[in-house]
Design a protein around this motif. Structure first.
Motif, mmCIF file in Angstrom:
data_model
loop_
_atom_site.group_PDB
_atom_site.id
_atom_site.type_symbol
_atom_site.label_atom_id
_atom_site.label_comp_id
_atom_site.label_asym_id
_atom_site.label_seq_id
_atom_site.Cartn_x
_atom_site.Cartn_y
_atom_site.Cartn_z
ATOM 1 N N THR A 28 0.811 -1.213 0.000
ATOM 2 C CA THR A 28 0.000 0.000 0.000
ATOM 3 C C THR A 28 0.847 1.267 0.000
ATOM 4 O O THR A 28 0.384 2.334 0.377
ATOM 5 N N PHE A 29 2.101 1.157 -0.457
ATOM 6 C CA PHE A 29 2.996 2.313 -0.451
ATOM 7 C C PHE A 29 2.363 3.508 -1.134
ATOM 8 O O PHE A 29 2.471 4.639 -0.669
ATOM 9 N N SER A 30 1.692 3.280 -2.233
ATOM 10 C CA SER A 30 1.145 4.393 -3.011
ATOM 11 C C SER A 30 0.040 5.137 -2.278
ATOM 12 O O SER A 30 -0.344 6.233 -2.692
ATOM 13 N N SER A 31 -0.470 4.584 -1.185
ATOM 14 C CA SER A 31 -1.516 5.276 -0.432
ATOM 15 C C SER A 31 -0.959 6.067 0.746
ATOM 16 O O SER A 31 -1.709 6.725 1.464
ATOM 17 N N TYR A 32 0.365 6.020 0.939
ATOM 18 C CA TYR A 32 0.994 6.701 2.057
ATOM 19 C C TYR A 32 1.617 8.014 1.609
ATOM 20 O O TYR A 32 2.310 8.073 0.589
ATOM 21 N N ALA A 33 1.406 9.055 2.402
ATOM 22 C CA ALA A 33 2.222 10.250 2.244
ATOM 23 C C ALA A 33 3.586 9.957 2.868
ATOM 24 O O ALA A 33 3.696 9.143 3.786
ATOM 25 N N MET A 34 4.623 10.599 2.362
ATOM 26 C CA MET A 34 5.988 10.351 2.827
ATOM 27 C C MET A 34 6.640 11.668 3.219
ATOM 28 O O MET A 34 6.345 12.720 2.628
ATOM 29 N N GLY A 35 7.534 11.586 4.179
ATOM 30 C CA GLY A 35 8.214 12.797 4.620
ATOM 31 C C GLY A 35 9.675 12.538 4.933
ATOM 32 O O GLY A 35 10.078 11.402 5.176
ATOM 33 N N ALA A 49 10.806 17.974 4.361
ATOM 34 C CA ALA A 49 9.950 17.989 3.174
ATOM 35 C C ALA A 49 8.965 16.839 3.261
ATOM 36 O O ALA A 49 9.211 15.841 3.932
ATOM 37 N N ALA A 50 7.839 16.984 2.556
ATOM 38 C CA ALA A 50 6.841 15.921 2.516
ATOM 39 C C ALA A 50 6.168 15.912 1.160
ATOM 40 O O ALA A 50 6.144 16.931 0.449
ATOM 41 N N ILE A 51 5.614 14.744 0.812
ATOM 42 C CA ILE A 51 4.969 14.575 -0.487
ATOM 43 C C ILE A 51 3.719 13.729 -0.304
ATOM 44 O O ILE A 51 3.696 12.775 0.467
ATOM 45 N N SER A 52 2.660 14.078 -1.025
ATOM 46 C CA SER A 52 1.406 13.346 -0.931
ATOM 47 C C SER A 52 1.517 12.000 -1.628
ATOM 48 O O SER A 52 2.488 11.714 -2.330
ATOM 49 N N TRP A 53 0.497 11.178 -1.487
ATOM 50 C CA TRP A 53 0.529 9.836 -2.039
ATOM 51 C C TRP A 53 0.742 9.843 -3.548
ATOM 52 O O TRP A 53 1.410 8.982 -4.101
ATOM 53 N N SER A 54 0.179 10.817 -4.218
ATOM 54 C CA SER A 54 0.261 10.872 -5.682
ATOM 55 C C SER A 54 1.493 11.609 -6.171
ATOM 56 O O SER A 54 1.823 11.568 -7.359
ATOM 57 N N GLY A 55 2.130 12.339 -5.260
ATOM 58 C CA GLY A 55 3.238 13.186 -5.675
ATOM 59 C C GLY A 55 2.787 14.557 -6.128
ATOM 60 O O GLY A 55 3.612 15.409 -6.461
ATOM 61 N N VAL A 79 10.920 6.994 -2.412
ATOM 62 C CA VAL A 79 10.837 8.448 -2.359
ATOM 63 C C VAL A 79 12.263 8.988 -2.317
ATOM 64 O O VAL A 79 13.166 8.355 -1.757
ATOM 65 N N TYR A 80 12.466 10.119 -2.939
ATOM 66 C CA TYR A 80 13.800 10.710 -3.069
ATOM 67 C C TYR A 80 13.836 12.108 -2.442
ATOM 68 O O TYR A 80 12.819 12.799 -2.363
ATOM 69 N N ASP A 90 23.190 21.995 7.053
ATOM 70 C CA ASP A 90 22.353 20.866 6.625
ATOM 71 C C ASP A 90 22.864 19.551 7.221
ATOM 72 O O ASP A 90 22.210 18.512 7.057
ATOM 73 N N THR A 91 23.999 19.582 7.876
ATOM 74 C CA THR A 91 24.548 18.372 8.483
ATOM 75 C C THR A 91 23.602 17.826 9.542
ATOM 76 O O THR A 91 23.186 18.538 10.461
ATOM 77 N N ALA A 92 23.234 16.559 9.389
ATOM 78 C CA ALA A 92 22.266 15.936 10.293
ATOM 79 C C ALA A 92 22.090 14.477 9.888
ATOM 80 O O ALA A 92 22.543 14.059 8.820
ATOM 81 N N VAL A 93 21.393 13.742 10.736
ATOM 82 C CA VAL A 93 20.874 12.436 10.344
ATOM 83 C C VAL A 93 19.512 12.687 9.709
ATOM 84 O O VAL A 93 18.656 13.349 10.313
ATOM 85 N N TYR A 94 19.336 12.169 8.507
ATOM 86 C CA TYR A 94 18.093 12.364 7.772
ATOM 87 C C TYR A 94 17.234 11.111 7.874
ATOM 88 O O TYR A 94 17.715 9.999 7.605
ATOM 89 N N TYR A 95 15.985 11.309 8.235
ATOM 90 C CA TYR A 95 15.047 10.214 8.418
ATOM 91 C C TYR A 95 13.907 10.298 7.401
ATOM 92 O O TYR A 95 13.381 11.384 7.138
ATOM 93 N N CYS A 96 13.524 9.144 6.909
ATOM 94 C CA CYS A 96 12.359 9.027 6.044
ATOM 95 C C CYS A 96 11.222 8.440 6.869
ATOM 96 O O CYS A 96 11.456 7.572 7.724
ATOM 97 N N ALA A 97 10.009 8.913 6.605
ATOM 98 C CA ALA A 97 8.865 8.443 7.368
ATOM 99 C C ALA A 97 7.647 8.294 6.465
ATOM 100 O O ALA A 97 7.501 9.025 5.481
ATOM 101 N N ALA A 98 6.780 7.350 6.834
ATOM 102 C CA ALA A 98 5.554 7.088 6.091
ATOM 103 C C ALA A 98 4.347 7.410 6.960
ATOM 104 O O ALA A 98 4.339 7.137 8.165
ATOM 105 N N ARG A 99 3.343 7.974 6.319
ATOM 106 C CA ARG A 99 2.149 8.422 7.032
ATOM 107 C C ARG A 99 0.930 7.716 6.469
ATOM 108 O O ARG A 99 0.707 7.716 5.254
ATOM 109 N N ARG A 100 0.153 7.082 7.345
ATOM 110 C CA ARG A 100 -1.050 6.351 6.914
ATOM 111 C C ARG A 100 -2.167 7.314 6.583
ATOM 112 O O ARG A 100 -3.240 7.269 7.120
ATOM 113 N N ASN A 101 -1.856 8.197 5.670
ATOM 114 C CA ASN A 101 -2.812 9.224 5.259
ATOM 115 C C ASN A 101 -2.260 9.794 3.972
ATOM 116 O O ASN A 101 -1.062 9.986 3.852
#
Length: 124
Positions: A28-35, A49-55, A79-80, A90-101
């Protein structure tokens, strides 16, 4: 259940570029918003940054607007985050996250699944 794995971090000089990738398992990846979020040493984790399910909808922190671009390929469950004109701050640990919405979210507490993070270091 969704598992999220980031890659692409590294060491780069100021002014350089990096592209982070985030692969999320699950049918169901395509139904998740990503950040993307980041956490620098001694600081709170912050939205990038964040992106909706459709991009079709994206949103950025003011600190990265115009330099970073978020995109996704639902066929690849990926997601890129393209990061240009990098700065030492900008130095940091970068995390990717998925949102059930399907909609974008800027608050980390809106996200349900997180990766382990990838280190980005920008030297001056």
């Amino acid at each position: 259940q969704v598992q999220v794995v980031e890659s692409g971090g590294g060491l780069v000089q100021a002014g350089g570029s990096l592209r982070l990738s985030c692969v999320a398992t699950g049918r169901t990846f395509s139904s998740y918003a990503m950040g993307w979020f980041r956490q620098a040493p001694g600081k709170e984790r912050e939205f990038v940054a964040a992106i909706s399910w459709s991009g079709g909808v994206t949103t950025y922190a003011d600190s990265v607007k115009g330099r970073f671009t978020i995109s996704r390929d639902n066929a690849k469950n990926t997601v890129y985050l393209q990061m240009n004109s990098l700065k030492p701050e900008d130095t940091a640990v970068y995390y990717c996250a998925a949102r059930r919405n399907a909609g974008v979210g800027r608050n980390q507490y809106e996200y349900d699944y997180w990766g382990q993070g990838t280190q980005v270091t920008v030297s001056s």
